[in-house]
Design an enzyme around this catalytic site. Structure first.
Site, PDB file in Angstrom:
ATOM      1  N   PRO A   9       0.800  -1.224   0.000  1.00 18.02           N
ATOM      2  CA  PRO A   9       0.000   0.000   0.000  1.00 18.02           C
ATOM      3  C   PRO A   9       0.832   1.274   0.000  1.00 18.02           C
ATOM      4  CG  PRO A   9       0.029  -0.988   2.186  1.00 18.02           C
ATOM      5  CD  PRO A   9       0.677  -1.977   1.268  1.00 18.02           C
ATOM      6  N   ASN A  10       0.320   2.261  -0.677  1.00 15.52           N
ATOM      7  CA  ASN A  10       0.876   3.622  -0.753  1.00 15.52           C
ATOM      8  C   ASN A  10       2.125   3.728  -1.636  1.00 15.52           C
ATOM      9  OD1 ASN A  10      -1.054   4.780   1.117  1.00 15.52           O
ATOM     10  ND2 ASN A  10       0.031   3.654   2.709  1.00 15.52           N
ATOM     11  N   ARG A  17       5.280  10.965  -2.400  1.00 18.21           N
ATOM     12  CA  ARG A  17       5.038  10.629  -1.000  1.00 18.21           C
ATOM     13  C   ARG A  17       6.309  10.838  -0.169  1.00 18.21           C
ATOM     14  NH1 ARG A  17       4.868   4.407   1.141  1.00 18.21           N
ATOM     15  NH2 ARG A  17       4.339   4.902   3.283  1.00 18.21           N
ATOM     16  N   TYR A  22      11.415   8.677   1.107  1.00 12.28           N
ATOM     17  CA  TYR A  22      11.359   7.667   0.048  1.00 12.28           C
ATOM     18  C   TYR A  22      11.968   8.116  -1.280  1.00 12.28           C
ATOM     19  CZ  TYR A  22       8.217   5.456   3.382  1.00 12.28           C
ATOM     20  OH  TYR A  22       7.692   4.885   4.513  1.00 12.28           O
ATOM     21  N   ASN A  73       7.873  -5.727  -1.479  1.00 14.55           N
ATOM     22  CA  ASN A  73       7.904  -4.642  -0.503  1.00 14.55           C
ATOM     23  C   ASN A  73       6.491  -4.590   0.083  1.00 14.55           C
ATOM     24  OD1 ASN A  73       7.941  -2.389   1.044  1.00 14.55           O
ATOM     25  ND2 ASN A  73       8.886  -1.049  -0.485  1.00 14.55           N
ATOM     26  N   ALA A  76       3.406  -1.021   4.619  1.00 18.01           N
ATOM     27  CA  ALA A  76       2.870  -1.031   5.994  1.00 18.01           C
ATOM     28  C   ALA A  76       2.413  -2.422   6.437  1.00 18.01           C
ATOM     29  CB  ALA A  76       1.714  -0.041   6.102  1.00 18.01           C
ATOM     30  N   GLU A  97      12.354  -9.845   0.854  1.00 15.90           N
ATOM     31  CA  GLU A  97      11.637  -8.635   1.300  1.00 15.90           C
ATOM     32  C   GLU A  97      12.538  -7.425   1.131  1.00 15.90           C
ATOM     33  OE1 GLU A  97       9.466  -8.907   5.017  1.00 15.90           O
ATOM     34  OE2 GLU A  97      10.247  -6.943   5.622  1.00 15.90           O
ATOM     35  N   HIS A  99      12.824  -2.952   1.409  1.00 13.80           N
ATOM     36  CA  HIS A  99      12.291  -1.662   1.836  1.00 13.80           C
ATOM     37  C   HIS A  99      13.190  -0.565   1.311  1.00 13.80           C
ATOM     38  CE1 HIS A  99       9.411  -3.543   4.489  1.00 13.80           C
ATOM     39  NE2 HIS A  99      10.385  -4.363   4.868  1.00 13.80           N
ATOM     40  N   ARG A 106      13.967   3.866  12.053  1.00  6.98           N
ATOM     41  CA  ARG A 106      12.741   4.657  12.136  1.00  6.98           C
ATOM     42  C   ARG A 106      11.936   4.276  13.390  1.00  6.98           C
ATOM     43  NH1 ARG A 106       9.869   4.480   6.519  1.00  6.98           N
ATOM     44  NH2 ARG A 106       8.765   6.238   7.486  1.00  6.98           N
TER      45      ARG A 106
HETATM   46  C1  DQA Z   1       8.499   0.828   3.479  1.00  3.28           C
HETATM   47  C2  DQA Z   1       8.664   0.971   5.000  1.00  3.28           C
HETATM   48  C3  DQA Z   1       7.340   0.765   5.707  1.00  3.28           C
HETATM   49  O1  DQA Z   1       7.519   0.919   7.111  1.00  3.28           O
HETATM   50  C4  DQA Z   1       6.319   1.768   5.246  1.00  3.28           C
HETATM   51  O2  DQA Z   1       5.067   1.513   5.849  1.00  3.28           O
HETATM   52  C5  DQA Z   1       6.208   1.838   3.764  1.00  3.28           C
HETATM   53  C6  DQA Z   1       7.408   1.743   2.944  1.00  3.28           C
HETATM   54  C7  DQA Z   1       9.799   1.141   2.715  1.00  3.28           C
HETATM   55  O3  DQA Z   1       9.896   0.736   1.560  1.00  3.28           O
HETATM   56  O4  DQA Z   1      10.699   1.789   3.258  1.00  3.28           O
HETATM   57  O5  DQA Z   1       5.124   2.064   3.219  1.00  3.28           O
HETATM   58  O6  DQA Z   1       8.142  -0.526   3.182  1.00  3.28           O
END
Ligand code: DQA
Length: 154
Positions: A9-10, A17, A22, A73, A76, A97, A99, A106
């Site tokens: 998501p997002n 964003r 990011y 990825n 959240a 995985e 990120h 963080r």
């Molecule tokens: C994320 C890190 C997560 O904590 C966050 O909720 C994201 C992006 C990253 O790619 O750094 O949406 O997965």
């Protein structure tokens, strides 16, 4: 070999964003880089993104028999989703995985990953390069079926 890339998501908002966290690279640009790298490595790359957890689960159930590995990825959902962890585990496929940010630098709630324990490994903190490193790591794993030793140092 085929790899399914899953963006949680997002991540469709990348580029706009929180660029201080990011960066400015968009999801389309990341997908393009993954396709290029895949071509170089001899991997067919299919990328999906959704803001709806159930949709990702459905697509995972649909595609897993057609691919050799997963690059994910979970965004959240990393920190919340037992359902995604179970779905990844159910596929029996090797998953890596990734990120963009270093989640361990963080907030404390980002330090827990429900999904990492069912993955071969995790890469975090290198911005869009995390995806490229993740694809290379998955490729290496698929060729050798080898990850790091389980125990760590004696
Ligand atoms: C994320 C890190 C997560 O904590 C966050 O909720 C994201 C992006 C990253 O790619 O750094 O949406 O997965």
């Amino acid at each position: 070999m085929k790899v399914l890339v899953i963006h949680g998501p997002n991540l469709n908002m990348l580029g706009r964003r929180e660029p201080e966290v990011y960066g400015h690279t968009t999801l389309d640009e990341i997908n393009e880089r993954l396709h290029d790298k895949g071509q170089e490595l001899g991997l067919e790359v299919r990328c999906i993104q959704s803001n709806h957890e159930g949709e990702i689960l459905d697509r995972l159930h649909h595609f897993y028999e057609e691919v050799d590995g997963i690059l994910i990825n979970p965004a959240a959902w990393t920190h919340t989703s037992v359902a995604l962890r179970d779905a990844l585990s159910a596929t029996g496929l090797p998953a890596v995985e990734v990120h963009l940010s270093n989640v361990y630098k963080r907030e404390a709630f980002r330090h827990t990953s429900y999904t990492a324990p069912v993955c071969v490994g995790q890469i975090a903190g290198f911005g869009p390069e995390s995806y490229i490193l993740g694809l290379q790591a998955l490729h290496h794993y698929l060729l050798t079926q080898q990850s790091a030793p389980k125990g760590g140092r004696a």
